[in-house]
Design an enzyme around this catalytic site. Structure first.
Site, PDB file in Angstrom:
ATOM      1  N   HIS A 152     -34.084  58.823  66.915  1.00  0.00           N
ATOM      2  CA  HIS A 152     -35.493  58.453  66.723  1.00  0.00           C
ATOM      3  C   HIS A 152     -35.951  57.670  67.950  1.00  0.00           C
ATOM      4  O   HIS A 152     -35.298  56.700  68.347  1.00  0.00           O
ATOM      5  CB  HIS A 152     -35.604  57.606  65.459  1.00  0.00           C
ATOM      6  CG  HIS A 152     -36.987  57.155  65.152  1.00  0.00           C
ATOM      7  ND1 HIS A 152     -37.965  58.028  64.725  1.00  0.00           N
ATOM      8  CD2 HIS A 152     -37.573  55.936  65.219  1.00  0.00           C
ATOM      9  CE1 HIS A 152     -39.090  57.346  64.545  1.00  0.00           C
ATOM     10  NE2 HIS A 152     -38.883  56.079  64.832  1.00  0.00           N
ATOM     11  N   ASN A 155     -32.645  67.537  73.674  1.00  0.00           N
ATOM     12  CA  ASN A 155     -31.473  66.807  73.155  1.00  0.00           C
ATOM     13  C   ASN A 155     -30.368  67.772  72.739  1.00  0.00           C
ATOM     14  O   ASN A 155     -29.185  67.513  72.960  1.00  0.00           O
ATOM     15  CB  ASN A 155     -31.868  65.917  71.971  1.00  0.00           C
ATOM     16  CG  ASN A 155     -32.374  64.565  72.429  1.00  0.00           C
ATOM     17  OD1 ASN A 155     -31.603  63.743  72.931  1.00  0.00           O
ATOM     18  ND2 ASN A 155     -33.668  64.340  72.296  1.00  0.00           N
TER      19      ASN A 155
HETATM   20  C1  GAR Z   1     -37.133  63.335  71.047  1.00  0.00           C
HETATM   21  O1  GAR Z   1     -37.791  62.317  71.764  1.00  0.00           O
HETATM   22  C2  GAR Z   1     -36.632  62.805  69.722  1.00  0.00           C
HETATM   23  O2  GAR Z   1     -36.159  61.485  69.774  1.00  0.00           O
HETATM   24  C3  GAR Z   1     -37.879  62.891  68.900  1.00  0.00           C
HETATM   25  O3  GAR Z   1     -38.494  64.094  69.268  1.00  0.00           O
HETATM   26  C4  GAR Z   1     -38.125  64.426  70.603  1.00  0.00           C
HETATM   27  C5  GAR Z   1     -37.504  65.787  70.602  1.00  0.00           C
HETATM   28  O4  GAR Z   1     -37.322  66.262  71.907  1.00  0.00           O
HETATM   29  N1  GAR Z   1     -37.592  62.838  67.491  1.00  0.00           N
HETATM   30  C6  GAR Z   1     -38.426  62.310  66.589  1.00  0.00           C
HETATM   31  O5  GAR Z   1     -39.512  61.848  66.876  1.00  0.00           O
HETATM   32  C7  GAR Z   1     -37.916  62.328  65.165  1.00  0.00           C
HETATM   33  N2  GAR Z   1     -38.695  61.456  64.350  1.00  0.00           N
HETATM   34  P1  GAR Z   1     -36.357  67.483  72.213  1.00  0.00           P
HETATM   35  O6  GAR Z   1     -36.787  68.630  71.287  1.00  0.00           O
HETATM   36  O7  GAR Z   1     -36.596  67.821  73.632  1.00  0.00           O
HETATM   37  O8  GAR Z   1     -34.957  67.056  71.936  1.00  0.00           O
END
Ligand code: GAR
Length: 186
Positions: free
Chosen positions: A108, A14
């Protein structure tokens, strides 16, 4: 031009999507990323950020007993307009949340009204849901309880595995988060 800091704990996909949108996409000329911060020295996302030419900083939450205090002082020094959580897997303490009231935003991978905490896609998959939601929200002192900025539905009815759910969801997150951020930053 708003100054933003992105907080990560892991992979940083992200963060990468937001940074690309700041460089050449919908967030160009709207904000400037002043730092990518991680609570883990070895987060994959930090390497990615360095490759993208972004400034990185890290404080090891596991090793520093006063981690939250150090983070608070660090963020105050940076004085960002917004703090963007992108896979940041720690709860920010009340002092930080109060000081940066309505300036901290999180994504989230579920409807925060139905599921809080970790493993949002796993929860949807294991409950055999045909669709789930992704939520972008302000961060308050609770766990995924802050005011919702926007949500988007994800159809997972055709997904056979958790990995398919995650792939489909993440692809949507990468676009949706920057769209929400633009609305807030404006
Ligand atoms: C993403 O899916 C985000 O929405 C989630 O962790 C992942 C991070 O991926 N966040 C949560 O679960 C927060 N409670 P990334 O490091 O590749 O962006």
């Amino acid at each position: 031009m708003k100054k933003v800091v992105i907080l990560i704990s892991g992979r940083g996909s992200n963060m990468k999507a937001i940074a690309e949108n700041v460089q050449t996409g919908n967030l160009q000329n709207h904000c400037e990323i002043i730092e990518i911060f991680s609570n883990k020295f070895n987060a994959e996302g930090l390497k990615l950020a360095t490759k993208m030419g972004l400034k990185t900083f890290s404080i090891a939450s596991r090793k520093q007993k006063n981690y939250n205090e150090l983070l608070f002082e660090h963020l105050k020094k940076l004085a960002p307009d917004f703090i963007i959580l992108a896979g940041y897997m720690k709860i920010l303490n009340a002092k930080i949340v109060k000081h940066f009231n309505r300036k901290i935003i999180n994504i989230h991978p579920a409807d925060t009204n139905l599921h809080q905490g970790l493993n949002g896609y796993k929860w949807a998959f294991e409950n055999k849901m045909s669709k789930t939601k992704i939520t972008v929200h302000f961060v308050d002192e609770g766990l995924d309880s802050g005011e919702i900025i926007d949500q988007i539905e994800v159809d997972i009815s055709n997904c056979q595995t958790l990995s398919e759910v995650e792939q489909k969801g993440l692809k949507i997150e990468h676009k949706f988060y920057s769209e929400c951020l633009l609305k807030i930053i404006e």
